[in-house]
Scaffold this motif. Structure first.
Motif, mmCIF file in Angstrom:
data_model
loop_
_atom_site.group_PDB
_atom_site.id
_atom_site.type_symbol
_atom_site.label_atom_id
_atom_site.label_comp_id
_atom_site.label_asym_id
_atom_site.label_seq_id
_atom_site.Cartn_x
_atom_site.Cartn_y
_atom_site.Cartn_z
ATOM 1 N N GLU A 15 6.825 0.017 -11.570
ATOM 2 C CA GLU A 15 5.489 0.838 -11.705
ATOM 3 C C GLU A 15 5.371 2.265 -10.919
ATOM 4 O O GLU A 15 5.268 3.321 -10.686
ATOM 5 N N ALA A 16 6.095 2.474 -9.512
ATOM 6 C CA ALA A 16 5.393 2.651 -8.562
ATOM 7 C C ALA A 16 7.235 3.711 -8.758
ATOM 8 O O ALA A 16 7.078 5.327 -8.011
ATOM 9 N N GLY A 17 8.399 3.028 -9.040
ATOM 10 C CA GLY A 17 9.688 3.856 -9.070
ATOM 11 C C GLY A 17 10.669 3.394 -8.149
ATOM 12 O O GLY A 17 11.930 3.671 -8.629
ATOM 13 N N LEU A 18 10.365 1.868 -8.116
ATOM 14 C CA LEU A 18 11.219 1.110 -7.202
ATOM 15 C C LEU A 18 12.555 0.637 -8.608
ATOM 16 O O LEU A 18 12.035 1.042 -9.984
ATOM 17 N N LEU A 19 13.874 0.619 -8.141
ATOM 18 C CA LEU A 19 14.628 -0.056 -9.775
ATOM 19 C C LEU A 19 14.476 -0.699 -10.379
ATOM 20 O O LEU A 19 14.236 -0.899 -11.267
ATOM 21 N N ARG B 183 14.813 9.441 -2.847
ATOM 22 C CA ARG B 183 15.252 11.164 -2.517
ATOM 23 C C ARG B 183 16.385 10.746 -1.674
ATOM 24 O O ARG B 183 17.422 11.155 -1.578
ATOM 25 N N ASP B 184 16.737 9.291 -1.224
ATOM 26 C CA ASP B 184 18.029 9.313 -0.408
ATOM 27 C C ASP B 184 18.927 8.456 -1.378
ATOM 28 O O ASP B 184 19.598 8.172 -0.780
ATOM 29 N N ARG B 185 18.706 8.112 -2.411
ATOM 30 C CA ARG B 185 19.490 7.561 -3.613
ATOM 31 C C ARG B 185 19.868 6.143 -3.368
ATOM 32 O O ARG B 185 20.961 5.976 -3.465
ATOM 33 N N LEU B 186 18.910 5.646 -3.085
ATOM 34 C CA LEU B 186 19.275 3.881 -2.577
ATOM 35 C C LEU B 186 18.219 3.253 -3.625
ATOM 36 O O LEU B 186 16.923 3.038 -3.293
ATOM 37 N N PRO B 187 19.444 2.565 -4.641
ATOM 38 C CA PRO B 187 18.210 1.538 -5.188
ATOM 39 C C PRO B 187 17.622 0.400 -4.460
ATOM 40 O O PRO B 187 17.991 0.552 -3.327
ATOM 41 N N ALA B 188 16.348 -0.019 -5.021
ATOM 42 C CA ALA B 188 15.802 -1.128 -4.093
ATOM 43 C C ALA B 188 15.007 -2.329 -5.421
ATOM 44 O O ALA B 188 14.661 -1.781 -6.561
ATOM 45 N N ILE B 189 14.714 -3.193 -4.360
ATOM 46 C CA ILE B 189 14.234 -4.417 -5.659
ATOM 47 C C ILE B 189 13.358 -4.469 -4.826
ATOM 48 O O ILE B 189 13.324 -4.512 -3.536
ATOM 49 N N ASN C 115 13.744 -0.791 -14.272
ATOM 50 C CA ASN C 115 12.717 1.416 -13.393
ATOM 51 C C ASN C 115 13.870 1.769 -14.673
ATOM 52 O O ASN C 115 14.484 2.043 -14.100
ATOM 53 N N LEU C 116 14.327 2.376 -15.472
ATOM 54 C CA LEU C 116 15.581 2.830 -16.542
ATOM 55 C C LEU C 116 15.388 4.400 -16.235
ATOM 56 O O LEU C 116 16.302 5.362 -16.014
ATOM 57 N N LYS C 117 14.211 4.689 -15.839
ATOM 58 C CA LYS C 117 13.929 6.385 -15.562
ATOM 59 C C LYS C 117 14.287 6.590 -13.816
ATOM 60 O O LYS C 117 15.279 7.519 -14.129
ATOM 61 N N THR C 118 13.967 5.452 -13.003
ATOM 62 C CA THR C 118 15.241 5.424 -11.775
ATOM 63 C C THR C 118 16.028 5.511 -11.643
ATOM 64 O O THR C 118 16.888 6.095 -11.256
ATOM 65 N N ASN D 281 0.690 -1.454 -0.039
ATOM 66 C CA ASN D 281 -0.260 0.347 -0.279
ATOM 67 C C ASN D 281 1.112 0.977 -0.080
ATOM 68 O O ASN D 281 0.078 2.343 -0.706
ATOM 69 N N TYR D 282 2.089 1.233 0.387
ATOM 70 C CA TYR D 282 3.107 2.391 0.557
ATOM 71 C C TYR D 282 3.914 2.570 -0.607
ATOM 72 O O TYR D 282 4.939 3.103 -0.609
ATOM 73 N N ARG D 283 3.832 1.202 -1.403
ATOM 74 C CA ARG D 283 4.962 1.854 -2.430
ATOM 75 C C ARG D 283 4.986 3.268 -2.822
ATOM 76 O O ARG D 283 6.513 3.431 -3.373
ATOM 77 N N GLY D 284 4.393 3.346 -3.628
ATOM 78 C CA GLY D 284 4.679 4.729 -3.708
ATOM 79 C C GLY D 284 5.766 6.092 -2.887
ATOM 80 O O GLY D 284 6.783 6.299 -3.500
ATOM 81 N N GLN D 285 4.891 5.775 -1.177
ATOM 82 C CA GLN D 285 5.576 6.852 -0.556
ATOM 83 C C GLN D 285 7.019 6.057 -0.634
ATOM 84 O O GLN D 285 8.567 6.886 -0.455
ATOM 85 N N ILE D 286 7.500 4.447 -0.568
ATOM 86 C CA ILE D 286 8.520 4.317 -0.929
ATOM 87 C C ILE D 286 9.938 4.005 -1.693
ATOM 88 O O ILE D 286 10.616 4.791 -1.895
ATOM 89 N N ALA D 287 9.380 4.238 -3.196
ATOM 90 C CA ALA D 287 9.907 4.597 -4.302
ATOM 91 C C ALA D 287 10.233 5.889 -4.242
ATOM 92 O O ALA D 287 11.322 6.103 -4.580
#
Length: 328
Positions: A257-261, A243-249, A304-307, A232-238
């Motif tokens: 789609e929410a913005g994780l790498l 913001r903190d420059r942390l790649p994530a999976i 996600n190449l944008k990320t 439910n919080y995936r948008g905020q997490i992404a």
């Protein structure tokens, strides 16, 4: 092909009839209960394939099948009341999605069939006796029944970031399977030369402290141990990850789609589409206890190449070449 027996919106008293007898009544309209922790907007991407799955089996929503949708809109304390409402309606089957939903409905009924569409370690948490013989009024789909998928996610993160040494683990300790997930990740992490940095999330207000923990402990990237709360919080997490420059999976494409790498896991729309087959079998008289729990057959890697651009990262061509989808 013979015309199918129908599923139904009215006739609450009929909910007490033996299922096999009801399944033999031509022209009947049955009700399917849909219980979701998320909102309609958050789950529309799985509602559509679910309805398509029913349609492919001859059921027409609004005609011979009615779906009673109930959404908690991310408020988990609303789930018990919504589940009780579906049970009172006498629906013919309830699809539950997550472990928490399934457990809630199991406490309310031992007779209405339950189809779990996205459970985690259902044997370990007591939803079913075994995958082959569920043994209760519950069947459906399981994912992450072992630690292999999280091991794979660590490998993919390491491939994307060859100098990776410290990995944050964003997790909800209240989600029972997560403790086993976290424990099982230690050995493969050590083999890859990785140190894990757990960061707990118990609600939206604990996201900021969790990210502060990962930053303070010098995590270079992180894994999201997904479950309904964090989904439910995936948008905020992404947003916080960028913001903190942390790649994530994490697990499913919805996070990418929410913005994780990166994401790697089961194709949820495919899983929800296939869950219609369980409902079809139950309407024809099959008992959930006798229907083996199935596991995902379709997995996908999303990049996600944008990320990646926002994080000033170059994704290795080998990883891009294996991606099932690249978001640009």
């Amino acid at each position: 092909m013979k015309r199918r027996e129908f599923i139904a919106i009215a006739g609450g008293a009929a909910a007490g009839w033996p299922l096999a007898a009801r399944a033999q009544q031509p022209g009947r309209v049955y009700r399917v209960g849909w219980l979701s922790i998320g909102s309609r907007e958050q789950t529309i991407h799985i509602i559509k394939p679910f309805e398509e799955g029913l349609r492919s089996l001859g059921y027409r929503v609004g005609e011979n099948v009615v779906i009673e949708y109930r959404f908690a809109d991310g408020e988990m304390d609303r789930v018990p009341a919504l589940a009780a409402e579906l049970v009172r309606l006498g629906v013919d089957v309830i699809t539950t999605g997550s472990n928490a939903n399934t457990l809630t409905v199991m406490r309310l009924t031992t007779t209405i069939p339950i189809v779990m569409t996205n459970s985690v370690d259902p044997v370990g948490v007591g939803l079913v006796s075994s995958l082959a013989r569920p043994g209760r009024n519950v069947t459906g789909f399981a994912q992450d029944t072992g630690g292999e998928l999280n091991d794979k996610r660590l490998e993919l993160l390491k491939e994307a970031l060859p100098n990776l040494l410290r990995v944050g683990i964003l997790w909800n300790p209240d989600f029972t399977p997560n403790r086993n997930r976290l424990t099982s990740m230690n050995k493969p992490a050590q083999a890859m030369g990785l140190t894990l940095v757990p960061a707990e999330v118990l609600g939206l207000d604990t996201l900021e402290p969790a990210f502060a923990t990962m930053v303070r402990e010098r995590a270079q990237a992180f894994v999201v141990l997904s479950e309904p709360l964090l989904a439910n919080y995936r948008g905020q997490i992404a947003a916080m990850a960028v913001r903190d420059r942390l790649p994530a999976i994490s697990t499913t494409r919805e996070y990418a789609e929410a913005g994780l790498l990166l994401t790697y896991g089961a194709n949820l729309p495919d899983q929800f589409r296939r869950s219609a087959a369980f409902i079809d079998k139950i309407f024809k008289g099959a008992k959930p206890a006798d229907l083996p729990v199935e596991q995902p057959t379709k997995f996908e890697l999303v990049v996600n190449l944008k990320t990646a651009k926002a994080l000033s990262l170059t994704v290795p061509p080998t990883l891009l070449g294996r991606a099932d989808e690249v978001i640009e």
